[in-house]
Design an enzyme around this catalytic site. Structure first.
Site, PDB file in Angstrom:
ATOM      1  N   SER A   1       0.805  -1.233   0.000  1.00 37.85           N
ATOM      2  CA  SER A   1       0.000   0.000   0.000  1.00 37.85           C
ATOM      3  C   SER A   1       0.830   1.272   0.000  1.00 37.85           C
ATOM      4  O   SER A   1       0.297   2.345  -0.270  1.00 37.85           O
ATOM      5  CB  SER A   1      -0.920   0.008   1.217  1.00 37.85           C
ATOM      6  OG  SER A   1      -0.149  -0.122   2.395  1.00 37.85           O
TER       7      SER A   1
ATOM      8  N   ASP B   1      -3.064   8.225   7.711  1.00 38.05           N
ATOM      9  CA  ASP B   1      -4.045   7.297   8.284  1.00 38.05           C
ATOM     10  C   ASP B   1      -3.349   6.349   9.259  1.00 38.05           C
ATOM     11  O   ASP B   1      -2.224   6.618   9.682  1.00 38.05           O
ATOM     12  CB  ASP B   1      -4.809   6.558   7.166  1.00 38.05           C
ATOM     13  CG  ASP B   1      -3.914   5.661   6.328  1.00 38.05           C
ATOM     14  OD1 ASP B   1      -2.742   5.417   6.715  1.00 38.05           O
ATOM     15  OD2 ASP B   1      -4.371   5.163   5.283  1.00 38.05           O
TER      16      ASP B   1
ATOM     17  N   HIS C   1      -0.140   5.004   6.985  1.00 34.68           N
ATOM     18  CA  HIS C   1       0.553   5.612   5.839  1.00 34.68           C
ATOM     19  C   HIS C   1       0.931   7.068   6.050  1.00 34.68           C
ATOM     20  O   HIS C   1       0.225   7.801   6.742  1.00 34.68           O
ATOM     21  CB  HIS C   1      -0.326   5.469   4.592  1.00 34.68           C
ATOM     22  CG  HIS C   1      -0.711   4.059   4.333  1.00 34.68           C
ATOM     23  ND1 HIS C   1      -1.936   3.544   4.680  1.00 34.68           N
ATOM     24  CD2 HIS C   1       0.005   3.030   3.827  1.00 34.68           C
ATOM     25  CE1 HIS C   1      -1.968   2.262   4.378  1.00 34.68           C
ATOM     26  NE2 HIS C   1      -0.806   1.910   3.872  1.00 34.68           N
TER      27      HIS C   1
END
Ligand SMILES: *[C@@H]1O[C@H](CO)[C@@H](O)[C@H](O)[C@H]1NC(C)=O
Ligand SMILES: *[C@@H]1O[C@H](CO)[C@@H](O)[C@H](O)[C@H]1NC(C)=O
Ligand SMILES: *[C@@H]1O[C@H](CO)[C@@H](O)[C@H](O)[C@H]1NC(C)=O
Ligand SMILES: *[C@@H]1O[C@H](CO)[C@@H](O)[C@H](O)[C@H]1NC(C)=O
Ligand SMILES: *[C@@H]1O[C@H](CO)[C@@H](O)[C@H](O)[C@H]1NC(C)=O
Length: 370
Positions: free
Chosen positions: A36, A327, A330
């Protein structure tokens, strides 16, 4: 201690507007693999059990506030590496490249493609999305399409000058830690051994498909991300040192993997960007970079805004530039921008044995040696 010149360089960065995108691309293409931290929308094409970010408040600072599938308020690490190399942003997600005739440049070995998938790891068993082995398989089928359009010698030549950008390992370590909170030394060593052998196989597979220039990003101090601060055993919300120690142990092995491979695989070049050191520098000197919040996520729900993930109804901070983390896991756009620059032109603390710029500038072997 961060070097003073590095902090000055970064302070300077914060006051210049990005000249990125105006320059010419420095390499034919960038091919991106990993999790991600690199995904720019592949997971948008997967089923409902895949982890996704193609909804607000993700993308709130991206052009037109578009949620693209990036786990960021705007751009991610793949974008900033690409921008530093003269591209506008990361190459597009591979799963978006249909129909092929609409992407003639990409299928001629120019621009590149992004195969990264959020949730994935180095081990095949990590996550339920497109694992690294599958990403490499997709790249192999992509390259076959390129060879149908252009001469094989030309395709190989372009590949040998292209950048293979890889960032993975954090999810494997997180899963191992959650499943084995009290792991013994032999269990840790067995886990790390599997990671090392699998990572080695992935590099070999890419090399065999024609990759030569590897830009690798190591595992950040995942024990200090907002999610780790909310783990049940972590009552005071400090960094989880056991997680950071696993990241450090794996990061210590990565240069050895690449050093071993480069003595065996002719023409292999690499640079390892230390996401660990960049994030560590930032969270130990937040004010030097203009940050006000290093612990809580900007977007999310609950303690440290990290008990439930960012979504359209979650809290989000007004000024994203004051937060290190976007978040639960990240970095913000700003943190990713600082990291991208540090990998590209930073000192050996942040990218070694050479930085990404030097990797771009490295000569390649003449065609007959490919
Ligand atoms: C791990 O060890 C702690 C004490 O150090 C204990 O409270 C906990 O139950 C153990 N967890 C597991 C899964 O064995
Ligand atoms: C990954 O490691 C496991 C065990 O450590 C092994 O069984 C598996 O074949 C490896 N996969 C690759 C692609 O090397
Ligand atoms: C590198 O190669 C040496 C010598 O063959 C070996 O002992 C070591 O385990 C290798 N390290 C890694 C991380 O592959
Ligand atoms: C956001 O997440 C929370 C908690 O998981 C949930 O209650 C809420 O319905 C979600 N909002 C949207 C728009 O999905
Ligand atoms: C995100 O990064 C872009 C590219 O450097 C920059 O133009 C923009 O101002 C940044 N936005 C935020 C909120 O950090």
């Amino acid at each position: 201690m961060a070097s003073k010149s590095f902090i000055l360089l970064l302070l300077a960065l914060l006051f210049v507007t990005c000249g990125c995108g105006t320059a010419e691309p420095q390499v034919p293409a960038i091919y991106v693999f990993g999790d991600s931290t690199m995904d720019v929308g592949n997971n948008n094409y997967l089923g409902t059990d895949a982890v996704k970010a193609n909804f607000p408040h993700n993308g709130i600072d991206y052009p037109h506030s578009k949620p693209t599938g990036r786990f960021s308020n705007a751009y991610n690490g793949a974008d900033f590496v690409a921008m530093n190399m003269g591209f506008k942003q990361s190459p597009p997600p591979f799963l978006a490249l249909k129909p092929k005739h609409k992407y003639p440049d990409i299928y001629s070995g120019r621009v590149g493609a992004n195969f990264a998938s959020a949730g994935t790891g180095i081990l095949d068993s990590t996550g339920n999305t497109i694992n690294m082995a599958k990403q490499i398989e997709y790249f192999g089928s992509f390259q076959l399409c390129v060879i149908r359009r252009i001469k094989i010698e030309r395709a190989k030549y372009l590949l040998s000058k292209s950048i293979f950008l890889i960032s993975a390992g954090g999810n494997d370590i997180f899963d191992f830690f959650v499943q084995n909170p009290n792991a013994t030394k032999p269990q840790v060593n067995q886990f790390l051994g599997g990671m090392i052998s699998n990572y080695t196989s992935h590099f070999e597979a890419l090399y065999n498909l024609g990759a030569r220039k590897f830009a690798i990003i190591n595992v950040p101090p995942i024990g200090c991300c907002p999610r780790s601060r909310t783990l049940p055993q972590n009552l005071d919300g400090s960094c989880v040192e056991a997680l950071n120690n696993l990241a450090k142990a794996f990061n210590k092995a990565t240069p050895a993997i690449l050093n071993n491979l480069s003595s065996k695989l002719v023409g292999l070049k690499y640079s390892i960007g230390s996401s660990y050191d960049v994030v560590n520098t930032i969270i130990t000197h937040p004010q030097a970079f203009g940050y006000e919040e290093v612990k809580s996520a900007c977007c999310g729900i609950g303690r440290f805004h990290a008990e439930q993930p960012c979504n359209a109804t979650a809290f989000y901070c007004k000024d994203r530039r004051t937060h290190v983390f976007w978040d639960v896991l990240h970095p913000t756009n700003k943190t990713a921008e600082i990291a991208g620059l540090a990998f590209y032109e930073g000192s050996v603390k942040y990218a070694s044995p050479i930085n990404f710029k030097q990797l771009v500038d490295e000569g390649v072997l003449p065609l007959e040696n490919l």
